[in-house]
Scaffold this motif. Structure first.
Motif, short mmCIF file in Angstrom:
data_model
loop_
_atom_site.label_atom_id
_atom_site.label_comp_id
_atom_site.label_asym_id
_atom_site.label_seq_id
_atom_site.Cartn_x
_atom_site.Cartn_y
_atom_site.Cartn_z
N ASP A 120 57.03 -8.59 9.33
CA ASP A 120 58.39 -8.05 9.28
C ASP A 120 59.06 -8.33 7.93
OD1 ASP A 120 58.09 -7.16 11.87
OD2 ASP A 120 59.18 -8.83 12.79
N GLU A 121 58.84 -9.57 7.40
CA GLU A 121 59.52 -9.94 6.15
C GLU A 121 58.99 -9.11 4.98
OE1 GLU A 121 60.57 -13.90 3.43
OE2 GLU A 121 58.96 -13.98 4.92
N SER A 122 57.67 -8.98 4.86
CA SER A 122 57.12 -8.24 3.73
C SER A 122 57.41 -6.74 3.86
CB SER A 122 55.62 -8.49 3.60
OG SER A 122 54.93 -8.20 4.80
N ALA A 123 57.35 -6.20 5.08
CA ALA A 123 57.66 -4.78 5.28
C ALA A 123 59.12 -4.49 4.93
CB ALA A 123 57.37 -4.37 6.72
N ALA A 124 60.01 -5.36 5.36
CA ALA A 124 61.43 -5.15 5.09
C ALA A 124 61.73 -5.21 3.60
CB ALA A 124 62.26 -6.19 5.84
N LEU A 125 61.09 -6.16 2.88
CA LEU A 125 61.33 -6.26 1.44
C LEU A 125 60.80 -5.02 0.73
CD1 LEU A 125 62.30 -7.75 -1.04
CD2 LEU A 125 60.14 -9.02 -1.06
N ALA A 126 59.62 -4.57 1.10
CA ALA A 126 59.06 -3.37 0.47
C ALA A 126 59.97 -2.17 0.68
CB ALA A 126 57.67 -3.08 1.02
N GLU A 127 60.46 -2.00 1.89
CA GLU A 127 61.32 -0.84 2.17
C GLU A 127 62.67 -0.97 1.48
OE1 GLU A 127 61.26 -0.32 6.41
OE2 GLU A 127 59.12 0.23 6.42
N ALA A 169 54.06 1.49 0.46
CA ALA A 169 55.12 2.23 1.14
C ALA A 169 54.94 3.71 0.82
CB ALA A 169 56.50 1.75 0.71
N PHE A 170 54.73 4.52 1.85
CA PHE A 170 54.59 5.96 1.69
C PHE A 170 55.79 6.63 2.33
CE2 PHE A 170 49.68 5.40 1.76
CZ PHE A 170 49.70 5.06 0.41
N ASP A 171 56.46 7.49 1.53
CA ASP A 171 57.69 8.13 1.98
C ASP A 171 58.70 7.13 2.50
OD1 ASP A 171 57.29 10.78 1.26
OD2 ASP A 171 56.22 11.27 3.11
N GLY A 172 58.75 5.96 1.84
CA GLY A 172 59.77 4.97 2.16
C GLY A 172 59.42 4.02 3.28
N ARG A 173 58.26 4.19 3.91
CA ARG A 173 57.89 3.34 5.05
C ARG A 173 56.70 2.47 4.68
NH1 ARG A 173 54.44 3.63 9.48
NH2 ARG A 173 53.63 5.66 8.77
N ALA A 174 56.83 1.17 4.91
CA ALA A 174 55.73 0.25 4.66
C ALA A 174 54.62 0.51 5.67
CB ALA A 174 56.22 -1.20 4.78
N VAL A 175 53.37 0.63 5.15
CA VAL A 175 52.27 1.02 6.04
C VAL A 175 51.15 -0.01 6.11
CG1 VAL A 175 52.74 3.48 5.81
CG2 VAL A 175 51.17 2.37 4.21
N CYS A 176 50.95 -0.80 5.06
CA CYS A 176 49.87 -1.78 5.10
C CYS A 176 50.05 -2.78 3.96
CB CYS A 176 48.49 -1.11 5.00
SG CYS A 176 48.18 -0.27 3.44
N GLN A 177 49.24 -3.83 4.01
CA GLN A 177 49.37 -4.92 3.05
C GLN A 177 48.02 -5.43 2.62
OE1 GLN A 177 52.35 -7.91 4.05
NE2 GLN A 177 50.94 -9.56 3.51
N VAL A 178 47.90 -5.76 1.33
CA VAL A 178 46.73 -6.43 0.77
C VAL A 178 47.19 -7.78 0.26
CG1 VAL A 178 44.98 -6.40 -1.04
CG2 VAL A 178 45.56 -4.29 0.15
N ASP A 179 46.45 -8.84 0.61
CA ASP A 179 46.75 -10.18 0.13
C ASP A 179 45.76 -10.56 -0.96
OD1 ASP A 179 48.84 -10.43 1.94
OD2 ASP A 179 47.59 -11.37 3.47
N LYS A 180 46.28 -11.16 -2.05
CA LYS A 180 45.44 -11.46 -3.22
C LYS A 180 45.66 -12.91 -3.63
CE LYS A 180 47.59 -7.96 -5.07
NZ LYS A 180 48.08 -6.93 -6.02
#
Length: 281
Positions: free
Chosen positions: A214-221, A179-190
């Motif tokens: 949507d779920e992971s972006a919303a949780l990050a934000e 999350a950059f400046d409060g906005r989720a931008v990308c995801q890495v799966d491990k």
């Protein structure tokens, strides 16, 4: 020309893997940058327009010294995220301080309550994971099923946190959302391998680009908003690690000091980070 210092540590003088991509991306925006070790006494921090901690991956062993350095630097120039945020985030006790955010259940342990606290966690969850409260890279992580489990011989120096073993880490793995400046931008799966629960490469784990849902972006934000509510401003950068627990995604860690950008997996993160930095210089 604007100048940015990218902070690393002595064993990685050229910065995180793929660090040259960040220097090139900043240059494309008319920003001069170079990698420097945070404890290098010859660095003129005041000469930089901005200091960005990137791969200071020894800070957990030298926390007091690192925090003193951060406070000194921000007296001379701008330090992204800043020492107060570093101080809060370096202690995993912050996981108990995120309000109503979904978080992997976390309790605090020290030498005084180790037996009672560990027994309570085992009674509640069965298999548990103990981690150092200030740690990185999976070092010192211990899995136990009782207070007499022989694996407890691997405990590092107190204090610790204790959590349930999240079984989905072996099937779905763990996701890291930037999350950059409060906005989720990308995801890495491990994903770990075998009986290991640590997803880090040094333990055999693997990483790949993920689909930011949507779920992971919303949780990050939401996680970043929780930090902003506490500190009065949105962190410039954050990496929110999450796992599926009890049927929903829950925060497993929140990285606000020196989260690697996984440039070998998502090289586009160099440009994203450069765009972020350009907004602060």
């Amino acid at each position: 020309m604007r100048t940015v210092l990218l902070v690393t540590f002595a064993l990685l003088p050229r910065g995180e893997p793929g660090g040259g991509l960040v220097v090139a991306a900043l240059a494309d925006k008319g920003i001069s940058s170079r990698w420097v070790s945070w404890d290098d006494p010859t660095v003129d921090w005041a000469a930089a327009d901005l200091v960005a901690v990137r791969s200071a991956w020894d800070y957990h062993r030298r926390a007091a010294e690192f925090l003193a350095w951060a406070r000194a630097v921000e007296q001379e120039t701008r330090l992204l995220n800043g020492a107060d945020l570093f101080d809060w985030n370096r202690d995993k006790a912050y996981l108990t301080d995120l309000g109503d955010l979904p978080v992997v259940p976390t309790a605090l342990l020290d030498d005084a309550n180790l037996v009672a606290g560990l027994q309570a966690a085992v009674d509640r969850f069965g298999t548990v994971v103990i981690k150092p409260r200030t740690g990185a890279g999976g070092v010192g992580v211990v899995v136990a099923q009782s207070t007499s489990d022989h694996r407890l011989e691997g405990l590092t120096t107190a204090p610790w946190i204790v959590q349930p073993l999240v079984e989905s880490v072996r099937t779905e793995g763990e996701s890291s959302v930037y999350a950059f400046d409060g906005r989720a931008v990308c995801q890495v799966d491990k994903l770990p391998v075998g009986d290991e629960i640590r997803v880090h490469e040094q333990y055999g784990g693997g990483s790949r680009p993920g689909v930011l849902g949507d779920e992971s972006a919303a949780l990050a934000e939401r996680a970043v908003e929780a930090v902003a509510d506490r500190f009065g401003s949105v962190p410039a950068y954050a990496r929110v690690d999450m796992m599926r627990y009890d049927g929903r995604l829950a925060v497993s860690e929140l990285e606000l000091i020196e989260p690697g950008l996984y440039l070998d997996v998502i090289p586009e993160n160099a440009g994203r980070f450069a765009e972020l930095v350009a907004g602060y210089v």
